[in-house]
Design a protein around this motif. Structure first.
Motif, PDB file in Angstrom:
ATOM      1  N   UNK A 113      14.468  -4.161 -10.479  1.00 28.56           N
ATOM      2  CA  UNK A 113      15.657  -4.776  -9.882  1.00 28.56           C
ATOM      3  C   UNK A 113      15.241  -5.804  -8.835  1.00 28.56           C
ATOM      4  N   UNK A 114      16.029  -6.874  -8.724  1.00 32.73           N
ATOM      5  CA  UNK A 114      15.684  -7.953  -7.792  1.00 32.73           C
ATOM      6  C   UNK A 114      15.562  -7.436  -6.369  1.00 32.73           C
ATOM      7  N   UNK A 115      16.503  -6.587  -5.939  1.00 35.47           N
ATOM      8  CA  UNK A 115      16.449  -6.065  -4.572  1.00 35.47           C
ATOM      9  C   UNK A 115      15.219  -5.193  -4.364  1.00 35.47           C
ATOM     10  N   UNK A 116      14.778  -4.494  -5.412  1.00 35.57           N
ATOM     11  CA  UNK A 116      13.565  -3.678  -5.301  1.00 35.57           C
ATOM     12  C   UNK A 116      12.330  -4.563  -5.144  1.00 35.57           C
ATOM     13  N   UNK A 117      12.310  -5.693  -5.875  1.00 40.02           N
ATOM     14  CA  UNK A 117      11.189  -6.637  -5.727  1.00 40.02           C
ATOM     15  C   UNK A 117      11.155  -7.212  -4.320  1.00 40.02           C
ATOM     16  N   UNK A 118      12.331  -7.517  -3.756  1.00 38.73           N
ATOM     17  CA  UNK A 118      12.400  -7.983  -2.365  1.00 38.73           C
ATOM     18  C   UNK A 118      11.860  -6.913  -1.430  1.00 38.73           C
ATOM     19  N   UNK A 119      12.230  -5.651  -1.673  1.00 38.54           N
ATOM     20  CA  UNK A 119      11.762  -4.548  -0.837  1.00 38.54           C
ATOM     21  C   UNK A 119      10.246  -4.405  -0.907  1.00 38.54           C
ATOM     22  N   UNK A 120       9.693  -4.401  -2.118  1.00 30.61           N
ATOM     23  CA  UNK A 120       8.244  -4.272  -2.273  1.00 30.61           C
ATOM     24  C   UNK A 120       7.518  -5.408  -1.553  1.00 30.61           C
ATOM     25  N   UNK A 121       8.039  -6.609  -1.715  1.00 26.15           N
ATOM     26  CA  UNK A 121       7.389  -7.787  -1.133  1.00 26.15           C
ATOM     27  C   UNK A 121       7.306  -7.688   0.385  1.00 26.15           C
ATOM     28  N   UNK A 122       8.435  -7.406   1.041  1.00 19.67           N
ATOM     29  CA  UNK A 122       8.437  -7.469   2.495  1.00 19.67           C
ATOM     30  C   UNK A 122       7.919  -6.186   3.150  1.00 19.67           C
ATOM     31  N   UNK A 123       8.000  -5.057   2.477  1.00 16.80           N
ATOM     32  CA  UNK A 123       7.362  -3.854   3.022  1.00 16.80           C
ATOM     33  C   UNK A 123       5.843  -4.018   3.004  1.00 16.80           C
ATOM     34  N   UNK A 124       5.327  -4.597   1.917  1.00 18.56           N
ATOM     35  CA  UNK A 124       3.886  -4.856   1.848  1.00 18.56           C
ATOM     36  C   UNK A 124       3.479  -5.915   2.861  1.00 18.56           C
ATOM     37  N   UNK A 125       4.253  -7.009   2.931  1.00 18.44           N
ATOM     38  CA  UNK A 125       3.918  -8.095   3.855  1.00 18.44           C
ATOM     39  C   UNK A 125       3.955  -7.618   5.301  1.00 18.44           C
ATOM     40  N   UNK A 126       4.988  -6.855   5.670  1.00 19.91           N
ATOM     41  CA  UNK A 126       5.087  -6.352   7.042  1.00 19.91           C
ATOM     42  C   UNK A 126       3.940  -5.431   7.397  1.00 19.91           C
ATOM     43  N   UNK A 127       3.546  -4.585   6.456  1.00 19.37           N
ATOM     44  CA  UNK A 127       2.430  -3.666   6.705  1.00 19.37           C
ATOM     45  C   UNK A 127       1.127  -4.429   6.903  1.00 19.37           C
ATOM     46  N   UNK A 128       0.901  -5.440   6.053  1.00 15.80           N
ATOM     47  CA  UNK A 128      -0.316  -6.254   6.185  1.00 15.80           C
ATOM     48  C   UNK A 128      -0.350  -6.983   7.526  1.00 15.80           C
ATOM     49  N   UNK A 129       0.785  -7.533   7.922  1.00 15.41           N
ATOM     50  CA  UNK A 129       0.834  -8.306   9.155  1.00 15.41           C
ATOM     51  C   UNK A 129       0.640  -7.426  10.377  1.00 15.41           C
ATOM     52  N   UNK A 130       1.244  -6.252  10.393  1.00 13.43           N
ATOM     53  CA  UNK A 130       1.076  -5.357  11.539  1.00 13.43           C
ATOM     54  C   UNK A 130      -0.349  -4.812  11.604  1.00 13.43           C
ATOM     55  N   UNK A 131      -0.970  -4.585  10.440  1.00 11.83           N
ATOM     56  CA  UNK A 131      -2.375  -4.158  10.433  1.00 11.83           C
ATOM     57  C   UNK A 131      -3.261  -5.236  11.046  1.00 11.83           C
ATOM     58  N   UNK A 132      -2.955  -6.508  10.723  1.00 16.20           N
ATOM     59  CA  UNK A 132      -3.691  -7.627  11.308  1.00 16.20           C
ATOM     60  C   UNK A 132      -3.472  -7.696  12.820  1.00 16.20           C
ATOM     61  N   UNK A 133      -2.258  -7.404  13.250  1.00 14.74           N
ATOM     62  CA  UNK A 133      -1.951  -7.406  14.685  1.00 14.74           C
ATOM     63  C   UNK A 133      -2.742  -6.323  15.414  1.00 14.74           C
ATOM     64  N   UNK A 134      -2.925  -5.166  14.783  1.00 18.59           N
ATOM     65  CA  UNK A 134      -3.720  -4.092  15.379  1.00 18.59           C
ATOM     66  C   UNK A 134      -5.161  -4.558  15.568  1.00 18.59           C
ATOM     67  N   UNK A 135      -5.714  -5.215  14.554  1.00 21.93           N
ATOM     68  CA  UNK A 135      -7.090  -5.709  14.636  1.00 21.93           C
ATOM     69  C   UNK A 135      -7.235  -6.765  15.728  1.00 21.93           C
ATOM     70  N   UNK A 136      -6.192  -7.565  15.945  1.00 19.46           N
ATOM     71  CA  UNK A 136      -6.227  -8.615  16.961  1.00 19.46           C
ATOM     72  C   UNK A 136      -5.880  -8.111  18.357  1.00 19.46           C
ATOM     73  N   UNK A 137      -5.445  -6.868  18.457  1.00 21.64           N
ATOM     74  CA  UNK A 137      -5.066  -6.315  19.756  1.00 21.64           C
ATOM     75  C   UNK A 137      -3.750  -6.845  20.279  1.00 21.64           C
ATOM     76  N   UNK A 138      -2.839  -7.237  19.374  1.00 19.36           N
ATOM     77  CA  UNK A 138      -1.531  -7.761  19.778  1.00 19.36           C
ATOM     78  C   UNK A 138      -0.671  -6.636  20.375  1.00 19.36           C
ATOM     79  N   UNK A 139       0.275  -7.035  21.205  1.00 16.36           N
ATOM     80  CA  UNK A 139       1.211  -6.062  21.787  1.00 16.36           C
ATOM     81  C   UNK A 139       2.194  -5.610  20.715  1.00 16.36           C
TER      82      UNK A 139
END
Length: 305
Positions: free
Chosen positions: A29-55
């Motif tokens: 379903x289109x909404x499921x593809x949107x969910x997969x995309x941004x849940x993965x993207x958000x997780x990747x970005x926050x993991x990068x923030x942890x490595x960078x020591x972001x607040x």
């Protein structure tokens, strides 16, 4: 990174995502593809923030604003885009999405008191006229009720994305950390799409085809993390009104890729529209007034102020 490079990165990547999204149509379903995309993207970005020591610790109020940005920009607006493309061609959706430029100008005026200068209005107007010329054959085909439903969804998607831009501008104005706020927003936006999928009774399935997986990785990593980081950085520097002009340039890139991979037929409307949109790009992003003054055309330069 210079503003011009940020603009180019966001434009080129988002211009290619129109093609990448077509590989996700099918059993998911289109909404499921949107969910997969941004849940993965958000997780990747926050993991990068942890490595960078972001607040990463936000107050409840800060998180609420980041969540609002996410629901508008990454959640509901993207679901409406997918729904619109069930009823209308992607080219027409690109035209509707370009209306976000004018919405941003008006929104910045209403929300932050930013004046709407002649230069911005001229650049935005030329851009939208250019996109309309490019996709004029598709615009003439909007007659059936289903097509008008698609138009309504497309305009609603542009409006919600514009409101998300205003929320992002507000978050930048108060100094909310850029990458963590995007990461949290993506998780909230993806969660919104996931909840909608479940509540609407659509099956939450997975597509293991390599084409779907590669498209998902590209859309999450490049189309979401990198492109939105570049765009929202640009927004913080030059404001939502001017940075929103990316919405006009993106369909031109998508058109060029469509010509290469999907056999899009070029017409005289196409060339005229691209020229018009390109001129709008120059007016919106370059200091045209200064260029005119250096050449002795002070009166014409003053008319753009």
């Amino acid at each position: 990174m210079p503003n011009t490079l940020l603009y180019v990165v966001a434009t080129l990547i988002w211009g290619s995502t129109w093609l990448a999204i077509t590989f996700q149509y099918g059993q998911v379903a289109a909404s499921a593809s949107v969910a997969y995309r941004f849940l993965l993207a958000g997780s990747l970005l926050l993991a990068w923030c942890v490595l960078r020591g972001e607040r990463l610790r936000f107050s409840l109020r800060e998180f609420a604003w980041a969540a609002l940005q996410g629901v508008l920009m990454f959640g509901v607006s993207y679901m409406l885009v997918y729904e619109a493309e069930r009823h209308i061609a992607s080219g027409l959706m690109a035209v509707l999405n370009s209306s976000m430029v004018v919405m941003n100008l008006v929104g910045m005026r209403l929300a932050f008191g930013r004046p709407i200068d002649r230069k911005s209005m001229l650049g935005a107007g030329l851009g939208i006229v250019g996109i309309a010329l490019v996709f004029w054959p598709e615009l003439r085909e909007v007659r059936a009720a289903s097509s008008w439903l698609g138009v309504g969804c497309g305009l609603a998607a542009a409006l919600l994305a514009s409101l998300g831009n205003l929320a992002a501008q507000r978050n930048r104005n108060i100094g909310l950390p850029l990458l963590p706020s995007i990461g949290y927003g993506m998780l909230v936006g993806g969660s919104t799409a996931l909840v909608f999928t479940l509540l609407s009774g659509q099956p939450l399935v997975w597509d293991s085809r390599p084409s779907y997986l590669l498209a998902l990785l590209y859309l999450a990593g490049f189309g979401s993390v990198l492109a939105f980081a570049a765009y929202l950085t640009l927004l913080g520097r030059i404001g939502a009104a001017r940075s929103g002009y990316v919405a006009v340039a993106v369909p031109i890139v998508a058109l060029l890729l469509s010509g290469l991979f999907e056999g899009f037929a070029w017409q005289s409307w196409t060339v005229a529209g691209i020229a018009c949109a390109a001129l709008g790009n120059v007016i919106m992003l370059a200091d045209v007034a200064a260029w005119l003054r250096r050449r002795g055309w002070s009166r014409l330069a003053a008319s753009l102020a």
